[in-house]
Design a protein around this motif. Structure first.
Motif, PDB file in Angstrom:
ATOM      1  N   THR A  28     -27.029  39.227  27.968  1.00 53.39           N
ATOM      2  CA  THR A  28     -27.274  38.194  26.835  1.00 53.39           C
ATOM      3  C   THR A  28     -28.111  37.157  27.463  1.00 53.39           C
ATOM      4  O   THR A  28     -27.674  36.512  28.358  1.00 53.39           O
ATOM      5  CB  THR A  28     -25.949  37.673  26.248  1.00 53.39           C
ATOM      6  N   LEU A  29     -29.186  36.854  27.062  1.00 49.97           N
ATOM      7  CA  LEU A  29     -30.310  35.726  27.323  1.00 49.97           C
ATOM      8  C   LEU A  29     -30.160  34.687  26.427  1.00 49.97           C
ATOM      9  O   LEU A  29     -30.423  35.129  25.264  1.00 49.97           O
ATOM     10  CB  LEU A  29     -31.415  36.222  27.702  1.00 49.97           C
ATOM     11  N   SER A  30     -29.957  33.409  26.584  1.00 48.57           N
ATOM     12  CA  SER A  30     -29.702  32.338  25.412  1.00 48.57           C
ATOM     13  C   SER A  30     -30.285  31.146  26.204  1.00 48.57           C
ATOM     14  O   SER A  30     -29.934  30.880  27.348  1.00 48.57           O
ATOM     15  CB  SER A  30     -28.435  32.352  25.244  1.00 48.57           C
ATOM     16  N   LEU A  44     -36.567  43.746  23.568  1.00 50.64           N
ATOM     17  CA  LEU A  44     -35.599  43.186  23.018  1.00 50.64           C
ATOM     18  C   LEU A  44     -36.345  41.883  22.331  1.00 50.64           C
ATOM     19  O   LEU A  44     -37.234  41.280  22.817  1.00 50.64           O
ATOM     20  CB  LEU A  44     -34.424  42.739  23.837  1.00 50.64           C
ATOM     21  N   HIS A  45     -36.022  41.603  20.988  1.00 50.08           N
ATOM     22  CA  HIS A  45     -36.896  40.443  20.376  1.00 50.08           C
ATOM     23  C   HIS A  45     -35.889  39.562  19.602  1.00 50.08           C
ATOM     24  O   HIS A  45     -34.502  39.860  19.322  1.00 50.08           O
ATOM     25  CB  HIS A  45     -37.600  41.033  19.260  1.00 50.08           C
ATOM     26  N   ALA A  46     -36.065  38.257  19.634  1.00 53.06           N
ATOM     27  CA  ALA A  46     -35.300  37.252  18.811  1.00 53.06           C
ATOM     28  C   ALA A  46     -36.384  36.172  18.261  1.00 53.06           C
ATOM     29  O   ALA A  46     -37.606  36.179  18.864  1.00 53.06           O
ATOM     30  CB  ALA A  46     -34.237  36.423  19.553  1.00 53.06           C
ATOM     31  N   ILE A  47     -35.837  35.342  17.373  1.00 52.82           N
ATOM     32  CA  ILE A  47     -36.738  34.279  17.014  1.00 52.82           C
ATOM     33  C   ILE A  47     -35.893  32.829  17.177  1.00 52.82           C
ATOM     34  O   ILE A  47     -34.691  32.981  16.751  1.00 52.82           O
ATOM     35  CB  ILE A  47     -37.137  34.389  15.348  1.00 52.82           C
ATOM     36  N   THR A  48     -36.456  31.704  17.544  1.00 55.89           N
ATOM     37  CA  THR A  48     -35.699  30.598  17.761  1.00 55.89           C
ATOM     38  C   THR A  48     -35.426  30.074  16.348  1.00 55.89           C
ATOM     39  O   THR A  48     -36.241  30.060  15.481  1.00 55.89           O
ATOM     40  CB  THR A  48     -36.659  29.533  18.488  1.00 55.89           C
ATOM     41  N   GLY A  49     -34.238  29.480  16.332  1.00 56.97           N
ATOM     42  CA  GLY A  49     -33.655  28.798  15.119  1.00 56.97           C
ATOM     43  C   GLY A  49     -34.321  27.447  14.912  1.00 56.97           C
ATOM     44  O   GLY A  49     -35.085  27.056  15.698  1.00 56.97           O
ATOM     45  N   THR A  50     -33.559  26.645  14.076  1.00 60.15           N
ATOM     46  CA  THR A  50     -34.011  25.214  13.798  1.00 60.15           C
ATOM     47  C   THR A  50     -33.885  24.468  14.968  1.00 60.15           C
ATOM     48  O   THR A  50     -34.402  23.420  15.278  1.00 60.15           O
ATOM     49  CB  THR A  50     -33.475  24.865  12.503  1.00 60.15           C
ATOM     50  N   THR A  98     -30.969  33.568  21.386  1.00 64.67           N
ATOM     51  CA  THR A  98     -29.981  34.558  21.983  1.00 64.67           C
ATOM     52  C   THR A  98     -30.534  35.838  21.675  1.00 64.67           C
ATOM     53  O   THR A  98     -30.640  36.115  20.726  1.00 64.67           O
ATOM     54  CB  THR A  98     -28.542  34.306  21.388  1.00 64.67           C
ATOM     55  N   ILE A  99     -30.407  36.981  22.986  1.00 57.62           N
ATOM     56  CA  ILE A  99     -31.141  38.107  22.979  1.00 57.62           C
ATOM     57  C   ILE A  99     -29.827  38.829  23.717  1.00 57.62           C
ATOM     58  O   ILE A  99     -29.521  38.421  24.885  1.00 57.62           O
ATOM     59  CB  ILE A  99     -32.484  38.350  23.790  1.00 57.62           C
ATOM     60  N   SER A 100     -29.330  39.798  22.800  1.00 63.61           N
ATOM     61  CA  SER A 100     -28.254  40.595  23.640  1.00 63.61           C
ATOM     62  C   SER A 100     -28.697  42.010  23.525  1.00 63.61           C
ATOM     63  O   SER A 100     -29.513  42.776  22.460  1.00 63.61           O
ATOM     64  CB  SER A 100     -26.977  40.523  23.127  1.00 63.61           C
ATOM     65  N   THR A 159     -30.667  36.655  34.729  1.00 64.87           N
ATOM     66  CA  THR A 159     -30.602  36.694  33.437  1.00 64.87           C
ATOM     67  C   THR A 159     -30.193  35.206  32.749  1.00 64.87           C
ATOM     68  O   THR A 159     -29.969  35.117  31.785  1.00 64.87           O
ATOM     69  CB  THR A 159     -29.659  37.725  32.860  1.00 64.87           C
ATOM     70  N   ASP A 160     -30.078  34.257  33.631  1.00 70.26           N
ATOM     71  CA  ASP A 160     -29.848  32.750  33.217  1.00 70.26           C
ATOM     72  C   ASP A 160     -31.015  32.087  33.081  1.00 70.26           C
ATOM     73  O   ASP A 160     -31.378  31.716  34.227  1.00 70.26           O
ATOM     74  CB  ASP A 160     -28.616  32.067  34.180  1.00 70.26           C
ATOM     75  N   CYS A 161     -31.414  31.727  31.840  1.00 68.96           N
ATOM     76  CA  CYS A 161     -32.825  31.227  31.766  1.00 68.96           C
ATOM     77  C   CYS A 161     -32.869  29.858  32.611  1.00 68.96           C
ATOM     78  O   CYS A 161     -34.019  29.512  33.114  1.00 68.96           O
ATOM     79  CB  CYS A 161     -33.361  31.298  30.630  1.00 68.96           C
ATOM     80  N   GLY A 162     -31.847  29.016  32.520  1.00 69.69           N
ATOM     81  CA  GLY A 162     -31.669  27.872  32.842  1.00 69.69           C
ATOM     82  C   GLY A 162     -31.812  27.525  34.290  1.00 69.69           C
ATOM     83  O   GLY A 162     -31.847  26.625  34.907  1.00 69.69           O
ATOM     84  N   THR A 163     -31.679  28.702  35.172  1.00 69.80           N
ATOM     85  CA  THR A 163     -31.591  28.843  36.675  1.00 69.80           C
ATOM     86  C   THR A 163     -32.954  28.462  37.082  1.00 69.80           C
ATOM     87  O   THR A 163     -33.178  27.614  37.925  1.00 69.80           O
ATOM     88  CB  THR A 163     -31.415  30.072  37.204  1.00 69.80           C
ATOM     89  N   CYS A 164     -33.888  28.693  36.340  1.00 72.17           N
ATOM     90  CA  CYS A 164     -35.342  28.319  36.586  1.00 72.17           C
ATOM     91  C   CYS A 164     -36.240  27.316  35.721  1.00 72.17           C
ATOM     92  O   CYS A 164     -36.871  26.683  36.120  1.00 72.17           O
ATOM     93  CB  CYS A 164     -36.091  29.575  36.629  1.00 72.17           C
TER      94      CYS A 164
END
Length: 125
Positions: free
Chosen positions: A33-35, A63-69, A74-76, A103-108
């Motif tokens: 899960t990437l968020s 995998l695909h997602a669209i950002t919310g408001t 979040t992609i799983s 897979t932790d986007c915040g790491t970078c």
């Protein structure tokens, strides 16, 4: 066929600091899960809704997602690591230049610990 298409995409896009593993024993395909969130610049925290986020792995799965408001996504799903990500908004495209195993986007992707990343994940608003 998927590997050929991915190889052609990598060659076309160029600038990969590291290549995906070619040895099938080195491939790991965990459920992930990437968020995170997308900003309007690499240094601000103004969220950007409606951004298409694509995560693709070395065997061609996407995998695909669209950002919310709130600019969050979040992609799983299962990804065969390493992976890369691409964001698209209003005809603009930003794509990761290297293959990643974290897979932790915040790491970078945050100022002060960007590990060569451009700070926040961003695309112009």
């Amino acid at each position: 066929m998927r590997r050929w298409i991915l190889s052609m995409l990598v060659m076309f896009l160029g600038a990969c600091a590291s290549e995906p593993a070619q040895d099938s024993d080195a491939v790991s395909c965990p459920s992930v899960t990437l968020s995170h969130w997308i900003s309007q610049s690499p240094t601000d925290s103004i969220p950007l809704p409606g951004v298409d986020v694509y995560v693709f792995d070395q065997v061609g799965d996407t995998l695909h997602a669209i950002t919310g408001t709130d600019g969050r996504f979040t992609i799983s799903g299962n990804l065969c690591l390493p992976f890369r990500a691409r964001i698209e908004y209003g005809g603009q495209v930003q794509e990761m230049g290297t293959w990643q195993n974290k897979t932790d986007c915040g790491t970078c992707h945050y100022p002060g610990n960007n590990q060569g990343a451009p700070g926040y994940i961003y695309i112009g608003g």
